[in-house]
Design a protein around this motif. Sequence first.
Motif, PDB file in Angstrom:
ATOM      1  N   VAL A 139      -1.891  -7.026   2.163  1.00  0.00           N
ATOM      2  CA  VAL A 139      -1.477  -5.624   2.155  1.00  0.00           C
ATOM      3  C   VAL A 139      -0.160  -5.472   1.398  1.00  0.00           C
ATOM      4  O   VAL A 139       0.618  -6.426   1.279  1.00  0.00           O
ATOM      5  N   ASP A 140       0.062  -4.266   0.887  1.00  0.00           N
ATOM      6  CA  ASP A 140       1.374  -3.867   0.390  1.00  0.00           C
ATOM      7  C   ASP A 140       2.058  -3.076   1.490  1.00  0.00           C
ATOM      8  O   ASP A 140       1.427  -2.221   2.137  1.00  0.00           O
ATOM      9  N   VAL A 142       4.696  -0.316   2.718  1.00  0.00           N
ATOM     10  CA  VAL A 142       5.304   0.892   2.158  1.00  0.00           C
ATOM     11  C   VAL A 142       6.135   1.586   3.226  1.00  0.00           C
ATOM     12  O   VAL A 142       5.729   1.662   4.395  1.00  0.00           O
ATOM     13  N   LEU A 154       7.783   1.269  -2.081  1.00  0.00           N
ATOM     14  CA  LEU A 154       7.148  -0.043  -1.926  1.00  0.00           C
ATOM     15  C   LEU A 154       8.195  -1.075  -1.516  1.00  0.00           C
ATOM     16  O   LEU A 154       9.200  -1.261  -2.198  1.00  0.00           O
ATOM     17  N   ARG A 157       4.975  -6.478  -1.811  1.00  0.00           N
ATOM     18  CA  ARG A 157       3.628  -6.501  -2.376  1.00  0.00           C
ATOM     19  C   ARG A 157       2.917  -7.797  -1.961  1.00  0.00           C
ATOM     20  O   ARG A 157       3.489  -8.876  -1.985  1.00  0.00           O
ATOM     21  N   VAL A 206      -1.023  -0.768   2.588  1.00  0.00           N
ATOM     22  CA  VAL A 206      -2.129  -0.487   1.681  1.00  0.00           C
ATOM     23  C   VAL A 206      -2.872  -1.782   1.459  1.00  0.00           C
ATOM     24  O   VAL A 206      -2.265  -2.787   1.065  1.00  0.00           O
ATOM     25  N   TRP A 207      -4.171  -1.796   1.730  1.00  0.00           N
ATOM     26  CA  TRP A 207      -4.956  -3.009   1.530  1.00  0.00           C
ATOM     27  C   TRP A 207      -5.018  -3.349   0.048  1.00  0.00           C
ATOM     28  O   TRP A 207      -5.167  -2.474  -0.805  1.00  0.00           O
ATOM     29  N   THR A 208      -4.910  -4.645  -0.243  1.00  0.00           N
ATOM     30  CA  THR A 208      -5.018  -5.119  -1.629  1.00  0.00           C
ATOM     31  C   THR A 208      -6.032  -6.249  -1.688  1.00  0.00           C
ATOM     32  O   THR A 208      -6.451  -6.786  -0.653  1.00  0.00           O
TER      33      THR A 208
END
Length: 209
Positions: A139-140, A142, A154, A157, A206-208
């Motif tokens: 995940v990122d 934030v 952000l 990362r 945020v899923w990456t």
Amino acid sequence: MRVHHLLRELRRRLLLHRRLLAALAAAAAVALGLQAARPAAPATVAVWVAADDLAGGAVLHRADLRTVALPAGDVPAHAPPARTLIGRALVAPVRAGQQLSDLSVVGRAVGARYPGRDVVPVRLGDAGAAALLHAGDRVDVVAGDPRGDGSGRLLSRGAQVVTVPSVSQTPATGEEPTGRLVLLAVAEDDAVAVTAAGLGGYLGVVWTD
């Protein structure tokens, strides 16, 4: 004649007893030889394993653990005593009978599994979103203000989810905090910023890939 007969009978009985003693001695020698030839049982060590299937993030209690005896050569050098496991959260799910180590629970040793990263506790503002996370997710992180203009910043990362403690097993405080606590492995350069932002701000992920 009577004396001669008695002496002969005595010699016969002595000979019979000698044969019996010789047979017993031979049998004992065979038994001792077999016992000496039999390989010694390997030395065993008692280790702690999960008593049942346990979810990742579950805090261990004594009833969750049991001991099994394993050959000493199969036991890791750092097999932990129960006192270092009880009260700690599991990093990942375990199956019943799975051996537990210092890397199985949240603690200093967990950081060794994430070289180049620091493991930090983070409280995400959206408990529902946090509940969707699983160990190993990328995940990122934030920071933002849900009452602001919707812009975000952000912080880190490609952070990796270490574990998501169960809600009922998150330590209680005087005021129940909002959101949901998760444990993340973030880049070393991002650890301070992520921790500071989580002290009074609203964090999301945020899923990456």
